[in-house]
Design an enzyme around this catalytic site. Sequence first.
Site, PDB file in Angstrom:
ATOM      1  N   ASP A 109      39.635  42.181  41.525  1.00  0.00           N
ATOM      2  CA  ASP A 109      38.466  42.810  42.135  1.00  0.00           C
ATOM      3  C   ASP A 109      38.697  42.936  43.639  1.00  0.00           C
ATOM      4  O   ASP A 109      39.390  42.114  44.240  1.00  0.00           O
ATOM      5  CB  ASP A 109      37.242  41.936  41.857  1.00  0.00           C
ATOM      6  CG  ASP A 109      35.922  42.600  42.182  1.00  0.00           C
ATOM      7  OD1 ASP A 109      35.247  43.071  41.253  1.00  0.00           O
ATOM      8  OD2 ASP A 109      35.544  42.639  43.378  1.00  0.00           O
ATOM      9  N   HIS A 166      31.322  35.883  41.326  1.00  0.00           N
ATOM     10  CA  HIS A 166      30.732  35.303  42.544  1.00  0.00           C
ATOM     11  C   HIS A 166      29.814  34.115  42.248  1.00  0.00           C
ATOM     12  O   HIS A 166      29.406  33.414  43.179  1.00  0.00           O
ATOM     13  CB  HIS A 166      29.928  36.361  43.310  1.00  0.00           C
ATOM     14  CG  HIS A 166      30.758  37.456  43.887  1.00  0.00           C
ATOM     15  ND1 HIS A 166      31.854  37.219  44.688  1.00  0.00           N
ATOM     16  CD2 HIS A 166      30.659  38.816  43.781  1.00  0.00           C
ATOM     17  CE1 HIS A 166      32.399  38.379  45.050  1.00  0.00           C
ATOM     18  NE2 HIS A 166      31.691  39.353  44.509  1.00  0.00           N
TER      19      HIS A 166
END
Length: 314
Positions: free
Chosen positions: A165, A128
């Site tokens: 993910d 992220h």
Amino acid sequence: MANTTALLIDPIYREHLVGRHHPERPERFDAVVQGLQEAGLLDRLGRVDRRAATEDELLLCHSREYIETARRDVEAGLPQLSTGDTDITPNSWDIAVLAVGGVLNAVDAVVSGKARNAFCAVRPPGHHATRNRGMGFCLLNNVAIAARHAQRKHGIERVLIVDWDVHHGNGTQDIFYADPTVLFCSTHQWPLYPGTGRADETGEGAGAGRTMNFPFPAGAGREEILGAIQKALAPAAEEFRPGLVLISAGFDSRAGDLLGRFTLTDRDFGDLTRAVMEIADRHAGGRVVSMLEGGYTLSGLASASAAHVEALSQ
């Protein structure tokens, strides 16, 4: 070690967020170790040593301003990064830098032929983190820096990043969105944090077509995610021809995870791993480096990571 899978599994990576009640907790590292131990993998695989990444290496993907901000936030004893939703403790910067450096050692080992492939059980996770912002539990983008390092140090022209993910790897996408030399493929739950990763986000400029997003609804599993790899990514890789394959291995896409609603099983993670390895075998001399991202139910993280590493080591 040349014919083996190498592990980066240093206990320093459990020290981030010690004492903090948080989903991305130190016990995640313990769970991975336990899973590999119970599967008989820990003692028969090679090892990669940790090291601190240099500032020049961090600058491959992050701005100097962000690096200084994040370091200052940690040194000031803040409970969170000022840039976003990432908890920190006084050692978090040093450990994040050791995570990046260890991953780069794994890349070096695999590209030089000292190991066949590698799995890096690092914390904090990375996918992220954008060029200018840490967020979503992530300080530094391990997989993105690994890709740039492979290109700069080893002359690898094209790198494939596969991110399974349950959350979209917005930071990785952001860093390479206009870059034709990195193919980024993400399967993820939609809608879910961080709200990016629509199917029509496919890259821009010279990087047009080099981002592949597969947003799936809660309840999706093997058919959708393995299908995306086999039916869409594999043909794209035929045209792209990567010289190295990197995996953002998030096990929060497993059934029963605290933060996701996908339904993958341990067997599915083994099959996903083999599907990615087939792409690497075809184009990249089998060179795969995988690194831990999410996975928040400890028992599931233990068994899924073991299934992943078992497949890598076969």
